[in-house]
Design a protein around this motif. Structure first.
Motif, PDB file in Angstrom:
ATOM      1  N   UNK A   1     -13.624   2.210  -2.194  1.00 37.73           N
ATOM      2  CA  UNK A   1     -12.102   2.601  -2.227  1.00 37.73           C
ATOM      3  C   UNK A   1     -11.453   1.599  -1.285  1.00 37.73           C
ATOM      4  N   UNK A   2     -10.229   1.388  -1.802  1.00 33.82           N
ATOM      5  CA  UNK A   2      -9.483   0.570  -0.938  1.00 33.82           C
ATOM      6  C   UNK A   2      -8.183   1.278  -0.626  1.00 33.82           C
ATOM      7  N   UNK A   3      -7.983   1.247   0.508  1.00 38.67           N
ATOM      8  CA  UNK A   3      -6.469   2.118   1.173  1.00 38.67           C
ATOM      9  C   UNK A   3      -5.110   1.342   0.605  1.00 38.67           C
ATOM     10  N   UNK A   4      -4.299   2.023   0.534  1.00 41.32           N
ATOM     11  CA  UNK A   4      -2.854   1.250   0.268  1.00 41.32           C
ATOM     12  C   UNK A   4      -1.866   2.169   1.545  1.00 41.32           C
ATOM     13  N   UNK A   5      -1.522   0.965   2.392  1.00 37.94           N
ATOM     14  CA  UNK A   5      -0.607   0.915   3.635  1.00 37.94           C
ATOM     15  C   UNK A   5       0.715   0.921   3.339  1.00 37.94           C
ATOM     16  N   UNK A   6       1.492   1.761   3.931  1.00 41.20           N
ATOM     17  CA  UNK A   6       2.975   1.515   3.921  1.00 41.20           C
ATOM     18  C   UNK A   6       3.199   0.263   4.700  1.00 41.20           C
ATOM     19  N   UNK A   7       3.918  -0.722   4.483  1.00 38.00           N
ATOM     20  CA  UNK A   7       3.950  -1.901   5.253  1.00 38.00           C
ATOM     21  C   UNK A   7       5.072  -1.663   6.324  1.00 38.00           C
ATOM     22  N   UNK A   8       6.107  -0.599   6.090  1.00 39.10           N
ATOM     23  CA  UNK A   8       7.016  -0.400   7.157  1.00 39.10           C
ATOM     24  C   UNK A   8       7.374   1.166   6.924  1.00 39.10           C
ATOM     25  N   UNK A   9       8.143   1.628   7.987  1.00 35.91           N
ATOM     26  CA  UNK A   9       8.689   3.061   7.972  1.00 35.91           C
ATOM     27  C   UNK A   9       9.800   3.266   7.095  1.00 35.91           C
ATOM     28  N   UNK A  10      10.016   4.168   6.172  1.00 35.02           N
ATOM     29  CA  UNK A  10      11.102   4.388   5.374  1.00 35.02           C
ATOM     30  C   UNK A  10      10.759   5.474   4.561  1.00 35.02           C
ATOM     31  N   UNK A  11      11.416   5.510   3.211  1.00 39.93           N
ATOM     32  CA  UNK A  11      11.540   6.628   2.525  1.00 39.93           C
ATOM     33  C   UNK A  11      11.149   6.201   1.068  1.00 39.93           C
ATOM     34  N   UNK A  12       9.978   6.977   0.235  1.00 42.38           N
ATOM     35  CA  UNK A  12       9.512   6.572  -1.261  1.00 42.38           C
ATOM     36  C   UNK A  12      10.618   7.175  -2.095  1.00 42.38           C
ATOM     37  N   UNK A  13      11.175   5.946  -2.614  1.00 44.49           N
ATOM     38  CA  UNK A  13      12.373   6.047  -3.499  1.00 44.49           C
ATOM     39  C   UNK A  13      11.893   5.951  -5.126  1.00 44.49           C
ATOM     40  N   UNK A  14      10.665   5.410  -4.988  1.00 45.02           N
ATOM     41  CA  UNK A  14      10.197   5.405  -6.580  1.00 45.02           C
ATOM     42  C   UNK A  14       8.684   5.243  -6.438  1.00 45.02           C
ATOM     43  N   UNK A  15       7.990   5.570  -7.740  1.00 47.55           N
ATOM     44  CA  UNK A  15       6.513   5.447  -7.667  1.00 47.55           C
ATOM     45  C   UNK A  15       5.942   5.564  -9.051  1.00 47.55           C
ATOM     46  N   UNK A  16       4.766   4.873  -9.146  1.00 49.15           N
ATOM     47  CA  UNK A  16       4.146   5.026 -10.390  1.00 49.15           C
ATOM     48  C   UNK A  16       3.581   6.486 -10.693  1.00 49.15           C
ATOM     49  N   UNK A  17       3.391   7.139 -11.922  1.00 47.51           N
ATOM     50  CA  UNK A  17       2.799   8.245 -12.450  1.00 47.51           C
ATOM     51  C   UNK A  17       1.666   7.911 -12.926  1.00 47.51           C
ATOM     52  N   UNK A  18       1.224   6.728 -13.245  1.00 48.10           N
ATOM     53  CA  UNK A  18       0.034   6.423 -13.909  1.00 48.10           C
ATOM     54  C   UNK A  18      -1.092   6.024 -13.053  1.00 48.10           C
ATOM     55  N   UNK A  19      -2.243   6.833 -13.133  1.00 49.25           N
ATOM     56  CA  UNK A  19      -3.421   6.882 -11.925  1.00 49.25           C
ATOM     57  C   UNK A  19      -4.359   5.642 -12.426  1.00 49.25           C
ATOM     58  N   UNK A  20      -3.961   4.881 -13.490  1.00 49.24           N
ATOM     59  CA  UNK A  20      -4.897   3.664 -13.779  1.00 49.24           C
ATOM     60  C   UNK A  20      -3.972   2.274 -13.596  1.00 49.24           C
ATOM     61  N   UNK A  21      -4.724   1.618 -12.482  1.00 45.59           N
ATOM     62  CA  UNK A  21      -3.662   0.366 -12.320  1.00 45.59           C
ATOM     63  C   UNK A  21      -4.519  -0.883 -12.171  1.00 45.59           C
ATOM     64  N   UNK A  22      -3.940  -1.992 -12.321  1.00 47.53           N
ATOM     65  CA  UNK A  22      -4.501  -3.193 -12.326  1.00 47.53           C
ATOM     66  C   UNK A  22      -4.000  -3.841 -10.695  1.00 47.53           C
ATOM     67  N   UNK A  23      -4.982  -4.700 -10.303  1.00 46.45           N
ATOM     68  CA  UNK A  23      -4.217  -5.200  -9.146  1.00 46.45           C
ATOM     69  C   UNK A  23      -2.940  -6.106  -9.343  1.00 46.45           C
ATOM     70  N   UNK A  24      -2.062  -5.843  -8.647  1.00 41.00           N
ATOM     71  CA  UNK A  24      -0.689  -6.250  -8.506  1.00 41.00           C
ATOM     72  C   UNK A  24       0.333  -5.353  -9.412  1.00 41.00           C
ATOM     73  N   UNK A  25      -0.215  -4.493  -9.813  1.00 43.94           N
ATOM     74  CA  UNK A  25       0.858  -3.322 -10.512  1.00 43.94           C
ATOM     75  C   UNK A  25       1.529  -2.608  -9.176  1.00 43.94           C
ATOM     76  N   UNK A  26       3.051  -2.622  -9.677  1.00 47.54           N
ATOM     77  CA  UNK A  26       3.850  -1.787  -8.656  1.00 47.54           C
ATOM     78  C   UNK A  26       3.465  -0.340  -8.541  1.00 47.54           C
ATOM     79  N   UNK A  27       3.036  -0.027  -7.324  1.00 40.17           N
ATOM     80  CA  UNK A  27       2.857   1.483  -6.926  1.00 40.17           C
ATOM     81  C   UNK A  27       3.990   2.389  -6.420  1.00 40.17           C
TER      82      UNK A  27
END
Length: 353
Positions: free
Chosen positions: A289-315
């Motif tokens: 398992x690899x964690x995804x960290x928030x690089x800065x503080x802010x608000x999530x204004x968009x996100x993927x709904x697809x649970x299957x991802x390739x390296x480099x996909x926008x999350x």
């Protein structure tokens, strides 16, 4: 005593629309190879008194359909009986993409990167040219309705050039909690309209190929709020003031560090802090398992709904705000307002659901 000058007749797509009337106009675009002609349909609503001319458009990207329903409900709003000026509503700009559930036109081009277009260019260029000539150029203001892409959701937000005073006023009136001071993209409708002195704001909310009720309600209310702000409709009887949005000029997409199965820990509109674990990408066999960290503080204004991802996909699309806590409160107020029944404020007067 001065004699009032009669309002001029407006011509759209070769059809004349008199003051005080409502008419559907089919604007010819380009013939298809099946020998059929394709048209962009617009409904023109004219008041009997002078005022601004506003266009509201949707489905410039053919699979972004939330705005189609927003426009349908706006056209049924009872307040249009008190309209000053002219409303031009175009629920489906990219008819080809809409019919085929796709973002693009048949030549594979993005209409919102093809303005001002050309009368002798590709199909996309011709559609852009016709839309600009027959609709946009005859308006004083514009609202363009969008969603996220396929399998990707956007939290309700306005994107606009906030250095433009009129675009800023429209953004503040719309009534969603977040606004992005967005750079103008080459070939976009916003760029081309702005070059012609026509302020355009873009409402982003939801996911492609989906109707999302809360975001539709917010869109209808927002359009009506803007029409009131620019003098097309009387002021609201509601005592509830429209809160100005929290503005960000810095956003960033967070991409997947690995390929695998995505588990998301934060919803749209959530406040995140720097280095927070907002998702995990796991090997389907459960070995890593690899964690995804928030690089800065802010608000999530968009996100993927697809649970299957390739390296480099926008999350995740995260916007940075000077005061993320204020943004979080504004988002909470937004949910409280638009999740209520339609028995308050504007909706009590609208006659639509």
């Amino acid at each position: 005593m001065a004699v009032k000058e009669p309002l001029p007749t407006l011509t759209v797509g070769g059809v004349s629309i008199a003051p005080g009337s409502r008419q559907i106009v089919d604007v010819p675009v380009a013939p298809m190879y099946t020998h059929d002609d394709l048209s962009i349909s617009a409904q023109v609503v004219r008041g009997r008194r002078a005022g601004p001319t506003l266009f509201i458009s949707a489905a410039i990207h053919g699979d972004e359909i939330n705005g189609v329903e927003v426009i349908r409900r706006v056209l049924q709003h009872r307040s249009l009986g008190k309209l000053r000026g002219t409303l031009i509503a175009i629920p489906i700009v990219n008819v080809y993409g809409f019919l085929n559930h796709t973002r693009y036109l048949p030549d594979g081009r993005d209409l919102n990167r093809s303005f001002p277009g050309s009368p002798k260019g590709s199909l996309t260029g011709r559609v852009a040219h016709t839309f600009l000539r027959e609709i946009v150029s005859k308006c004083t203001h514009g609202i363009d309705l969008h969603t996220g892409a396929r399998h990707r959701s956007n939290f309700p937000q306005i994107r606009a050039d906030l250095d433009d005073a009129e675009a800023l006023a429209m953004t503040e009136a719309f009534g969603v909690p977040l606004a992005i001071d967005a750079k103008i993209r080459d070939g976009s409708l916003r760029e081309c309209a702005g070059d012609n002195g026509i302020p355009v704001i873009l409402y982003e909310a939801g996911e492609a190929l989906r109707f999302e009720e809360v975001y539709i309600r917010a869109g209808v209310k927002g359009v009506i709020n803007v029409m009131r702000r620019i003098g097309m409709l009387p002021a609201s009887r509601s005592r509830r003031a429209v809160a100005a949005p929290i503005v960000s000029d810095q956003t960033s997409w967070i991409r997947s560090p690995e390929s695998g199965i995505l588990r998301v820990f934060v919803p749209l509109g959530e406040k995140v802090v720097k280095d927070q674990v907002i998702a995990m990408v796991a090997d389907p066999l459960g070995t890593d398992e690899t964690p995804v960290h928030a690089p800065f503080s802010g608000v999530v204004i968009g996100r993927t709904n697809l649970p299957l991802v390739y390296e480099g996909d926008a999350l995740f699309h995260i916007a940075s705000f000077d005061n993320a806590r204020t943004a979080e409160r504004a988002i909470g107020d937004f949910h409280g307002l638009h999740n209520d029944s339609l028995g308050e404020g504007d909706y009590a007067d609208s006659g639509v659901i």
